[in-house]
Design a protein around this motif. Structure first.
Motif, PDB file in Angstrom:
ATOM      1  N   SER A  31     -15.360 -69.845  28.833  1.00  0.00           N
ATOM      2  CA  SER A  31     -15.114 -69.427  27.452  1.00  0.00           C
ATOM      3  C   SER A  31     -14.564 -70.565  26.615  1.00  0.00           C
ATOM      4  O   SER A  31     -14.912 -70.704  25.441  1.00  0.00           O
ATOM      5  CB  SER A  31     -14.143 -68.241  27.430  1.00  0.00           C
ATOM      6  N   GLU A  37     -20.600 -65.102  23.624  1.00  0.00           N
ATOM      7  CA  GLU A  37     -20.397 -63.812  22.964  1.00  0.00           C
ATOM      8  C   GLU A  37     -20.263 -62.690  23.982  1.00  0.00           C
ATOM      9  O   GLU A  37     -19.682 -61.640  23.682  1.00  0.00           O
ATOM     10  CB  GLU A  37     -21.549 -63.523  22.011  1.00  0.00           C
ATOM     11  N   ILE A  38     -20.815 -62.911  25.180  1.00  0.00           N
ATOM     12  CA  ILE A  38     -20.776 -61.908  26.235  1.00  0.00           C
ATOM     13  C   ILE A  38     -20.940 -62.626  27.580  1.00  0.00           C
ATOM     14  O   ILE A  38     -21.588 -63.675  27.640  1.00  0.00           O
ATOM     15  CB  ILE A  38     -21.886 -60.839  26.044  1.00  0.00           C
ATOM     16  N   ARG A  57     -11.599 -57.602  34.105  1.00  0.00           N
ATOM     17  CA  ARG A  57     -11.284 -57.518  32.675  1.00  0.00           C
ATOM     18  C   ARG A  57      -9.775 -57.561  32.457  1.00  0.00           C
ATOM     19  O   ARG A  57      -9.290 -58.224  31.539  1.00  0.00           O
ATOM     20  CB  ARG A  57     -11.878 -56.239  32.084  1.00  0.00           C
ATOM     21  N   GLU A  61      -7.830 -60.430  30.376  1.00  0.00           N
ATOM     22  CA  GLU A  61      -6.945 -60.105  29.251  1.00  0.00           C
ATOM     23  C   GLU A  61      -5.554 -60.696  29.469  1.00  0.00           C
ATOM     24  O   GLU A  61      -4.914 -61.160  28.532  1.00  0.00           O
ATOM     25  CB  GLU A  61      -6.836 -58.586  29.059  1.00  0.00           C
ATOM     26  N   PRO A  70     -14.478 -62.436  26.014  1.00  0.00           N
ATOM     27  CA  PRO A  70     -15.759 -61.826  25.633  1.00  0.00           C
ATOM     28  C   PRO A  70     -15.980 -60.570  26.469  1.00  0.00           C
ATOM     29  O   PRO A  70     -15.371 -60.413  27.540  1.00  0.00           O
ATOM     30  CB  PRO A  70     -16.780 -62.909  25.999  1.00  0.00           C
ATOM     31  N   PRO A  71     -16.823 -59.671  26.014  1.00  0.00           N
ATOM     32  CA  PRO A  71     -17.156 -58.529  26.852  1.00  0.00           C
ATOM     33  C   PRO A  71     -17.716 -59.018  28.193  1.00  0.00           C
ATOM     34  O   PRO A  71     -18.502 -59.969  28.234  1.00  0.00           O
ATOM     35  CB  PRO A  71     -18.227 -57.788  26.052  1.00  0.00           C
ATOM     36  N   ILE A  72     -17.290 -58.391  29.273  1.00  0.00           N
ATOM     37  CA  ILE A  72     -17.753 -58.735  30.617  1.00  0.00           C
ATOM     38  C   ILE A  72     -18.521 -57.523  31.123  1.00  0.00           C
ATOM     39  O   ILE A  72     -17.948 -56.445  31.294  1.00  0.00           O
ATOM     40  CB  ILE A  72     -16.574 -59.071  31.547  1.00  0.00           C
ATOM     41  N   VAL A  73     -19.827 -57.691  31.319  1.00  0.00           N
ATOM     42  CA  VAL A  73     -20.689 -56.553  31.647  1.00  0.00           C
ATOM     43  C   VAL A  73     -21.578 -56.865  32.845  1.00  0.00           C
ATOM     44  O   VAL A  73     -21.804 -58.023  33.190  1.00  0.00           O
ATOM     45  CB  VAL A  73     -21.572 -56.162  30.437  1.00  0.00           C
TER      46      VAL A  73
END
Length: 99
Positions: A31, A37-38, A57, A61, A70-73
């Motif tokens: 990052s 962005e993701i 996550r 954080e 970023p979103p972690i998916v």
């Protein structure tokens, strides 16, 4: 690993947590360098589901101090996401199309 952890194996739990911390540290560096962005996680690791994504996550954080998390998916293409992405890049290289 997850089965042993679920059965109460303290060593497995410690190793899993160390892996979560290491992965979060890698994502923090990613990052800082690339500002994604993701973050999409594929391969066999994504099969861990919430056992992976929830603590990852939370650790992100907790440890990201400068850059936003970023979103972690999980990859929607399943465990073969990396293979499919590589194939698309290779096909683009052969045909001259950008991936």
């Amino acid at each position: 690993m997850l089965a042993a952890r679920a059965a109460g194996d303290e060593t497995a739990a410690r190793i899993w947590q160390e892996g979560i911390r290491a992965l979060a540290a890698g994502l923090r560096q990613l990052s800082a360098l690339l500002a994604p962005e993701i973050v999409v996680i594929g391969g066999g690791l994504m099969r861990a589901g919430d056992d992976l994504f929830t603590p990852l996550r939370r650790e992100a954080e907790r440890t990201f101090t400068v850059h936003p998390v970023p979103p972690i998916v999980a990859a929607t293409t399943g465990p073969d996401a990396g293979l499919l992405g590589s194939a698309l890049i290779g096909a683009g290289a052969l045909t001259g199309d950008a991936a």
